[in-house]
Design a protein around this motif. Structure first.
Motif, PDB file in Angstrom:
ATOM      1  N   ASN A   1       0.841  -1.202   0.000  1.00 33.85           N
ATOM      2  CA  ASN A   1       0.000   0.000   0.000  1.00 33.85           C
ATOM      3  C   ASN A   1       0.876   1.251   0.000  1.00 33.85           C
ATOM      4  O   ASN A   1       1.017   1.933   1.009  1.00 33.85           O
ATOM      5  CB  ASN A   1      -0.948  -0.018   1.200  1.00 33.85           C
TER       6      ASN A   1
ATOM      7  N   TYR B   1      -6.715   1.775  -0.101  1.00 33.77           N
ATOM      8  CA  TYR B   1      -5.881   0.872   0.696  1.00 33.77           C
ATOM      9  C   TYR B   1      -6.595  -0.440   1.035  1.00 33.77           C
ATOM     10  O   TYR B   1      -6.039  -1.274   1.741  1.00 33.77           O
ATOM     11  CB  TYR B   1      -5.470   1.553   2.000  1.00 33.77           C
ATOM     12  N   HIS B   2      -7.820  -0.592   0.556  1.00 30.64           N
ATOM     13  CA  HIS B   2      -8.577  -1.824   0.787  1.00 30.64           C
ATOM     14  C   HIS B   2      -8.327  -2.717  -0.425  1.00 30.64           C
ATOM     15  O   HIS B   2      -8.874  -2.496  -1.501  1.00 30.64           O
ATOM     16  CB  HIS B   2     -10.065  -1.495   0.931  1.00 30.64           C
TER      17      HIS B   2
ATOM     18  N   LYS C   1      -2.449  -2.706  16.655  1.00 29.59           N
ATOM     19  CA  LYS C   1      -1.502  -3.026  15.586  1.00 29.59           C
ATOM     20  C   LYS C   1      -2.128  -3.974  14.569  1.00 29.59           C
ATOM     21  O   LYS C   1      -2.057  -3.735  13.354  1.00 29.59           O
ATOM     22  CB  LYS C   1      -0.234  -3.657  16.159  1.00 29.59           C
TER      23      LYS C   1
ATOM     24  N   LYS D   1      -4.766  -2.231  12.409  1.00 30.03           N
ATOM     25  CA  LYS D   1      -4.216  -1.351  11.376  1.00 30.03           C
ATOM     26  C   LYS D   1      -3.501  -2.142  10.273  1.00 30.03           C
ATOM     27  O   LYS D   1      -3.548  -1.771   9.097  1.00 30.03           O
ATOM     28  CB  LYS D   1      -3.257  -0.343  12.001  1.00 30.03           C
ATOM     29  N   LEU D   2      -2.819  -3.227  10.660  1.00 35.56           N
ATOM     30  CA  LEU D   2      -2.110  -4.032   9.666  1.00 35.56           C
ATOM     31  C   LEU D   2      -3.065  -4.630   8.649  1.00 35.56           C
ATOM     32  O   LEU D   2      -2.784  -4.648   7.446  1.00 35.56           O
ATOM     33  CB  LEU D   2      -1.332  -5.161  10.350  1.00 35.56           C
ATOM     34  N   TYR D   3      -4.192  -5.131   9.121  1.00 35.52           N
ATOM     35  CA  TYR D   3      -5.102  -5.879   8.246  1.00 35.52           C
ATOM     36  C   TYR D   3      -6.304  -5.063   7.781  1.00 35.52           C
ATOM     37  O   TYR D   3      -7.125  -5.565   7.012  1.00 35.52           O
ATOM     38  CB  TYR D   3      -5.540  -7.153   8.955  1.00 35.52           C
ATOM     39  N   ASN D   4      -6.361  -3.825   8.213  1.00 38.70           N
ATOM     40  CA  ASN D   4      -7.394  -2.894   7.751  1.00 38.70           C
ATOM     41  C   ASN D   4      -6.754  -1.529   7.483  1.00 38.70           C
ATOM     42  O   ASN D   4      -7.119  -0.527   8.105  1.00 38.70           O
ATOM     43  CB  ASN D   4      -8.512  -2.758   8.792  1.00 38.70           C
ATOM     44  N   PRO D   5      -5.794  -1.479   6.559  1.00 43.11           N
ATOM     45  CA  PRO D   5      -5.047  -0.224   6.339  1.00 43.11           C
ATOM     46  C   PRO D   5      -5.912   0.903   5.788  1.00 43.11           C
ATOM     47  O   PRO D   5      -5.471   2.059   5.777  1.00 43.11           O
ATOM     48  CB  PRO D   5      -3.964  -0.643   5.331  1.00 43.11           C
ATOM     49  N   TRP D   6      -7.122   0.589   5.359  1.00 41.69           N
ATOM     50  CA  TRP D   6      -8.040   1.608   4.848  1.00 41.69           C
ATOM     51  C   TRP D   6      -8.611   2.470   5.965  1.00 41.69           C
ATOM     52  O   TRP D   6      -9.193   3.530   5.701  1.00 41.69           O
ATOM     53  CB  TRP D   6      -9.175   0.946   4.066  1.00 41.69           C
TER      54      TRP D   6
END
Length: 310
Positions: free
Chosen positions: A131, A164-165, A281, A284-289
């Protein structure tokens, strides 16, 4: 001149003569040593493994369209990108290790939306499956600009940026690619226009009286763009030929997820993650959107947040 002075002069002459002979012997020894070391170093330098040379494939396609490998400049341009990427070992290894996290889902979405599978290599060329943000402000795996992302259905707001998704951005990319195919009629032009823009690519076609990408004289970036994509395809489909012998345990994989539908505002995502047996953490790592530390949910809207199982 008395005898004392004579003895002193003779002594100095003898000392100077001795120093001269000592320096000549030392110089001769040093020269001899050097002459024996140089051949040894040269022999060692020539004893390494030879650099591998790669043969181009006998034939190659992109999205089912033939690449004209008999054209000299096409062969040279493809050759260049294969060597650049095959010998950029750290980058290629990380691309391959990362690919198992994302390519299966990208392949599925492309197939479901009737986009050729080879376009997964376009995503690799665009973002290296990360991303990232370009200097121009394009974001995500598919490098959408803000307006283009919104045009193809991505939400971009203060709290959320679906560029970012990965799944939603890939779906948006399929819509963009389909529309471009309606305009150009072939997938190679679609891929090239993804780099320089549909308007710019169409203008070059009209100016140069040719529709074929391989016959166009283009800027350096777009001229190399398709060949970078082709190089990734060639190397990924024949990794051992280029010296990459990864085993299953070498690849990265995503964890199993639980998906939680959210229909109300979340005032503190860190606390919310703790309530669901996770942490900020991982969220945010797995839902950067998710851009902020909170999430505002508009009336009638909902979001799906995924967190690792266990």
């Amino acid at each position: 001149m008395n005898k004392t002075h004579l003895y002193l002069i003779y002594s100095l002459l003898i000392l100077c003569w001795g120093l001269l002979i000592f320096n000549l012997v030392k110089s001769s020894t040093s020269s001899t040593t050097t002459s024996t070391v140089i051949p040894t170093d040269a022999a060692l330098a020539g004893s390494g493994e030879p650099v591998a040379l790669f043969r181009l494939p006998d034939s190659l396609t992109f999205a089912g369209e033939e690449v004209p490998l008999l054209t000299p400049d096409v062969r040279e341009r493809l050759d260049r990108e294969i060597y650049v990427n095959a010998y950029w070992h750290s980058n290629m290894i990380m691309l391959m290790k990362r690919s198992r996290k994302f390519l299966p889902e990208i392949e599925r979405i492309l197939a479901e939306n009737e986009i050729p599978d080879d376009f997964k290599y376009l995503a690799i060329a665009e973002s290296a499956l990360m991303n990232v943000t370009s200097p121009a402000g394009a974001k995500g795996f598919w490098q959408f600009m803000r307006d283009t992302g919104r045009e193809y259905g991505l939400e971009i707001s203060r709290d959320v940026d679906e560029r970012y998704h990965m799944e939603k951005a890939t779906l948006a990319a399929t819509k963009y690619l389909k529309k471009a195919h309606e305009k150009f009629g072939d997938w190679t032009s679609v891929a090239a226009s993804y780099n320089m823009g549909q308007t710019g690519f169409s203008r070059r076609q009209n100016q140069q009286l040719s529709q074929n990408y391989y016959d166009l004289y283009l800027n350096e970036e777009t001229s190399r763009y398709m060949f970078r994509i082709l190089a990734f395809k060639v190397i990924f489909e024949n990794p051992s030929k280029y010296g990459f012998n990864l085993t299953e345990e070498d690849y990265y994989y995503l964890p199993e997820f639980k998906e939680i539908e959210v229909k109300e505002d979340i005032k503190d995502l860190a606390s919310w993650a703790r309530q669901h047996d996770s942490n900020y953490k991982s969220l945010k790592l797995y839902n950067p959107w998710l851009l902020d530390r909170n999430l505002n949910v508009g009336r009638g809207k909902s979001y799906t947040i995924r967190l690792p199982m266990g």
